[in-house]
Scaffold this motif. Structure first.
Motif, PDB file in Angstrom:
ATOM      1  N   TYR A  71      74.706  97.847  -9.343  1.00  0.00           N
ATOM      2  CA  TYR A  71      74.338  99.174  -9.832  1.00  0.00           C
ATOM      3  C   TYR A  71      74.121 100.177  -8.700  1.00  0.00           C
ATOM      4  CZ  TYR A  71      74.068  97.068 -14.382  1.00  0.00           C
ATOM      5  OH  TYR A  71      74.406  96.426 -15.539  1.00  0.00           O
ATOM      6  N   ALA A  72      74.667  99.863  -7.532  1.00  0.00           N
ATOM      7  CA  ALA A  72      74.644 100.756  -6.372  1.00  0.00           C
ATOM      8  C   ALA A  72      73.241 101.043  -5.843  1.00  0.00           C
ATOM      9  CB  ALA A  72      75.375 102.071  -6.679  1.00  0.00           C
ATOM     10  N   HIS A  73      72.303 100.151  -6.079  1.00  0.00           N
ATOM     11  CA  HIS A  73      70.969 100.259  -5.483  1.00  0.00           C
ATOM     12  C   HIS A  73      70.990  99.421  -4.200  1.00  0.00           C
ATOM     13  CE1 HIS A  73      69.700 100.743  -9.912  1.00  0.00           C
ATOM     14  NE2 HIS A  73      69.983 101.911  -9.399  1.00  0.00           N
ATOM     15  N   TYR A  74      71.733  99.915  -3.216  1.00  0.00           N
ATOM     16  CA  TYR A  74      72.066  99.107  -2.057  1.00  0.00           C
ATOM     17  C   TYR A  74      70.876  98.727  -1.187  1.00  0.00           C
ATOM     18  CZ  TYR A  74      76.682 100.551  -3.522  1.00  0.00           C
ATOM     19  OH  TYR A  74      77.798 100.778  -4.252  1.00  0.00           O
ATOM     20  N   GLU A  75      69.961  99.637  -0.997  1.00  0.00           N
ATOM     21  CA  GLU A  75      68.795  99.323  -0.166  1.00  0.00           C
ATOM     22  C   GLU A  75      67.965  98.209  -0.814  1.00  0.00           C
ATOM     23  OE1 GLU A  75      68.228 100.460   2.903  1.00  0.00           O
ATOM     24  OE2 GLU A  75      70.100 101.574   2.741  1.00  0.00           O
ATOM     25  N   HIS A  76      67.782  98.295  -2.115  1.00  0.00           N
ATOM     26  CA  HIS A  76      67.037  97.257  -2.828  1.00  0.00           C
ATOM     27  C   HIS A  76      67.793  95.934  -2.769  1.00  0.00           C
ATOM     28  CE1 HIS A  76      64.015  99.937  -4.402  1.00  0.00           C
ATOM     29  NE2 HIS A  76      64.950 100.743  -4.890  1.00  0.00           N
ATOM     30  N   SER A  77      69.105  96.017  -2.939  1.00  0.00           N
ATOM     31  CA  SER A  77      69.926  94.815  -2.896  1.00  0.00           C
ATOM     32  C   SER A  77      69.762  94.094  -1.560  1.00  0.00           C
ATOM     33  CB  SER A  77      71.391  95.201  -3.111  1.00  0.00           C
ATOM     34  OG  SER A  77      72.225  94.075  -3.041  1.00  0.00           O
ATOM     35  N   SER A 104      67.342  94.332   0.565  1.00  0.00           N
ATOM     36  CA  SER A 104      65.987  93.819   0.784  1.00  0.00           C
ATOM     37  C   SER A 104      65.801  92.480   0.071  1.00  0.00           C
ATOM     38  CB  SER A 104      64.929  94.827   0.352  1.00  0.00           C
ATOM     39  OG  SER A 104      64.889  94.958  -1.046  1.00  0.00           O
ATOM     40  N   TYR A 105      66.389  92.323  -1.108  1.00  0.00           N
ATOM     41  CA  TYR A 105      66.279  91.037  -1.807  1.00  0.00           C
ATOM     42  C   TYR A 105      67.084  89.950  -1.107  1.00  0.00           C
ATOM     43  CZ  TYR A 105      63.633  92.901  -5.678  1.00  0.00           C
ATOM     44  OH  TYR A 105      62.634  93.451  -6.444  1.00  0.00           O
ATOM     45  N   LEU A 108      66.728  81.707  -5.683  1.00  0.00           N
ATOM     46  CA  LEU A 108      67.615  82.063  -6.794  1.00  0.00           C
ATOM     47  C   LEU A 108      67.231  83.398  -7.421  1.00  0.00           C
ATOM     48  CD1 LEU A 108      68.025  78.546  -8.415  1.00  0.00           C
ATOM     49  CD2 LEU A 108      69.744  79.824  -7.123  1.00  0.00           C
ATOM     50  N   ILE A 109      65.959  83.651  -7.548  1.00  0.00           N
ATOM     51  CA  ILE A 109      65.507  84.926  -8.118  1.00  0.00           C
ATOM     52  C   ILE A 109      65.865  86.082  -7.187  1.00  0.00           C
ATOM     53  CG2 ILE A 109      63.468  86.291  -8.737  1.00  0.00           C
ATOM     54  CD1 ILE A 109      62.269  83.617  -9.807  1.00  0.00           C
ATOM     55  N   TYR A 110      65.609  85.926  -5.888  1.00  0.00           N
ATOM     56  CA  TYR A 110      65.918  86.999  -4.942  1.00  0.00           C
ATOM     57  C   TYR A 110      67.416  87.288  -4.886  1.00  0.00           C
ATOM     58  CZ  TYR A 110      61.159  86.670  -3.083  1.00  0.00           C
ATOM     59  OH  TYR A 110      59.787  86.679  -2.929  1.00  0.00           O
ATOM     60  N   THR A 111      68.238  86.247  -4.869  1.00  0.00           N
ATOM     61  CA  THR A 111      69.682  86.490  -4.818  1.00  0.00           C
ATOM     62  C   THR A 111      70.179  87.121  -6.115  1.00  0.00           C
ATOM     63  OG1 THR A 111      70.129  84.192  -5.420  1.00  0.00           O
ATOM     64  CG2 THR A 111      70.221  84.754  -3.087  1.00  0.00           C
ATOM     65  N   ALA A 112      69.612  86.731  -7.250  1.00  0.00           N
ATOM     66  CA  ALA A 112      69.999  87.359  -8.522  1.00  0.00           C
ATOM     67  C   ALA A 112      69.626  88.842  -8.512  1.00  0.00           C
ATOM     68  CB  ALA A 112      69.326  86.648  -9.689  1.00  0.00           C
ATOM     69  N   LEU A 113      68.430  89.151  -8.038  1.00  0.00           N
ATOM     70  CA  LEU A 113      68.014  90.552  -7.957  1.00  0.00           C
ATOM     71  C   LEU A 113      68.880  91.331  -6.963  1.00  0.00           C
ATOM     72  CD1 LEU A 113      64.156  90.106  -8.226  1.00  0.00           C
ATOM     73  CD2 LEU A 113      65.594  91.441  -9.787  1.00  0.00           C
TER      74      LEU A 113
END
Length: 93
Positions: free
Chosen positions: A34-40, A42-43, A22-27
């Protein structure tokens, strides 16, 4: 975002993988908005790599959690990676 990052650190020793999921999918969702696609991505990948059991996945509505992936207005590269991650998800189930 800050609260979820704190939660990610706080649950490192928790054995219930559903909480991590749940934490990873929320992140992933927050970063995607917010267009931080690479981070998105990876989570989302971290969430998928937890390999939750099918009953746990179904209880948490697993398929719906990744719905925002297709709503993202990202770059073509991001959208292609999203499809790959989503495809991996379906192969795992």
């Amino acid at each position: 975002m800050y609260a979820y990052k704190q939660a990610e650190e706080a649950v490192k020793t928790v054995k219930d993988l559903r909480i991590h999921f749940l934490i990873y999918t929320a992140l992933g969702n927050i970063n995607g908005r917010y267009a931080h696609y690479e981070h998105s991505l990876s989570y989302y990948r971290k969430a998928l790599e937890l390999n939750l059991s099918v009953p746990a996945w179904n209880v948490m509505g697993g398929g719906y959690i990744f719905a925002p992936l297709y709503l993202a207005q990202g770059t073509p590269r991001y959208n292609e990676k999203v499809k790959l991650v989503y495809g991996d998800f379906h192969l795992m189930r």
